[in-house]
Design an enzyme around this catalytic site. Sequence first.
Site, PDB file in Angstrom:
ATOM      1  N   HIS A 292       0.824  -1.209   0.000  1.00 40.29           N
ATOM      2  CA  HIS A 292       0.000   0.000   0.000  1.00 40.29           C
ATOM      3  C   HIS A 292       0.858   1.259   0.000  1.00 40.29           C
ATOM      4  O   HIS A 292       1.849   1.351   0.737  1.00 40.29           O
ATOM      5  CB  HIS A 292      -0.903   0.005   1.240  1.00 40.29           C
ATOM      6  CG  HIS A 292      -1.694   1.261   1.422  1.00 40.29           C
ATOM      7  ND1 HIS A 292      -2.625   1.691   0.510  1.00 40.29           N
ATOM      8  CD2 HIS A 292      -1.685   2.198   2.406  1.00 40.29           C
ATOM      9  CE1 HIS A 292      -3.165   2.821   0.925  1.00 40.29           C
ATOM     10  NE2 HIS A 292      -2.604   3.162   2.068  1.00 40.29           N
ATOM     11  N   SER A 293       0.479   2.232  -0.832  1.00 35.84           N
ATOM     12  CA  SER A 293       1.077   3.566  -0.826  1.00 35.84           C
ATOM     13  C   SER A 293       2.611   3.502  -0.945  1.00 35.84           C
ATOM     14  O   SER A 293       3.133   3.010  -1.939  1.00 35.84           O
ATOM     15  CB  SER A 293       0.640   4.304   0.448  1.00 35.84           C
ATOM     16  OG  SER A 293       0.963   5.668   0.390  1.00 35.84           O
ATOM     17  N   TYR A 294       3.352   3.958   0.067  1.00 32.54           N
ATOM     18  CA  TYR A 294       4.809   3.950   0.011  1.00 32.54           C
ATOM     19  C   TYR A 294       5.357   2.521  -0.018  1.00 32.54           C
ATOM     20  O   TYR A 294       6.472   2.288  -0.470  1.00 32.54           O
ATOM     21  CB  TYR A 294       5.397   4.701   1.205  1.00 32.54           C
ATOM     22  CG  TYR A 294       6.845   5.112   1.005  1.00 32.54           C
ATOM     23  CD1 TYR A 294       7.163   6.319   0.395  1.00 32.54           C
ATOM     24  CD2 TYR A 294       7.888   4.294   1.416  1.00 32.54           C
ATOM     25  CE1 TYR A 294       8.489   6.702   0.198  1.00 32.54           C
ATOM     26  CE2 TYR A 294       9.212   4.656   1.223  1.00 32.54           C
ATOM     27  CZ  TYR A 294       9.503   5.862   0.614  1.00 32.54           C
ATOM     28  OH  TYR A 294      10.816   6.235   0.401  1.00 32.54           O
TER      29      TYR A 294
END
Length: 416
Positions: A292-294
């Site tokens: 997720h995300s980073y």
Amino acid sequence: MYIYLSILNLVTVGVAMAQLPQGGPDEKEKTTALKDLLSRIDLDELMKKDEPPLEFPDTLEGFEYVFNEKGQLRHIKTGEPFVFNYREDLHRWNQKRYEALGEIITKYVYELLQKECHLKKVTLPVDATESEPKSFIFMSEDALTNPDKLLVLIHGSGVVRAGQWARRLIINEDLDSGTQIPYIKRAIEEGYGVIVLNPNENYIEVEKTKAQVQLSSDSSDEPAEKRERKDKIQKETKKRRDFYEKYRNPQKEKETMQVYIRDNGSPEEHAIYVWDHFISQSAAENMFFVAHSYGGLAFVELMIQREAEVKNKVTAVALTDSVHNVWHQEAGKTIREWMRENCCNWVSSSEPLDTSVESMLPDCPRVSAGTERHELTSWKSFPSIFKFFSEAMDAKNSSVKPTPTRRSNRIKYEEL
């Protein structure tokens, strides 16, 4: 009450200053004096005068909150959701209270990973000494021995730790949407081994000694002119502090320093370390990642550093609103081609779940997560991701690539 009186006094001074005639030298001298007075008063510091002590409970029960049968955080007495503005007009204190609760939530999720999901906690580095800073990950008992499937979970940046997608969701929504527990439980039910990374646990904070505080304020290597200028600023700052010291009751926070964890000092380092010492050692024929995300950026960096190994062992990767960038990270052509074939990014979008979303980057297909909220993308795409993994494994066995979207007008990334 004292805060409002103090601010009222300041406003009165400002009005008086504005009303002073600007004619003669005496008036100009008074104006200058009043300006100097106002410049010496730090409103942020003054607002701390009536601030309660920054001391908070260390248990959920101490906060008078509990998770109900639906996994929602509720007040023990009123049954109401968490209230951020517990004390009006004290944002800093409310924020510190929220952060203290967040630390308790983190420990609570760790307990759930061990008690409900039956994962074991593994210390990093693997050869850590007794005295050095340490991190940890969570693994199922069969993570390295399961011959069939392994699921690896990587959360995003910020305050979240192992087992979490978003602290805000855990506190304001529920455990299902904010934690990785639904992924872990379903994976175990479907015969996966599981490894949960902890990429934000990069250092420990220790209080500075007086000598270290003094050392950090001294810059002996700096040019004399710069050092003199800094000393002058520090003296002026001290004068201002002395001026309003009697008007406030400051709560001085301890000065700390960060001591980084060996080979795990960043999310990217952590991902590579866990790959080298655990994931790559797994017996699983099919490995799957959810990032997720980073966490997506950390996965791409892992691929850049361990390209051949990742290609050989990983079957499919599900990204959720990933912030990776194949250009900025300088991912090579062969990596981009592999990502187009084996990755899918569920992004925040107003479109229905699994609808194709156009992308300007030639890396992997992007589809809607069925929500416009970044932090909810992992939860909303949850059923689609496991379907994607199942199709990827079937495709691997039949040499036919999976279709991550339900619409026929999917972007032809090979043409980009």
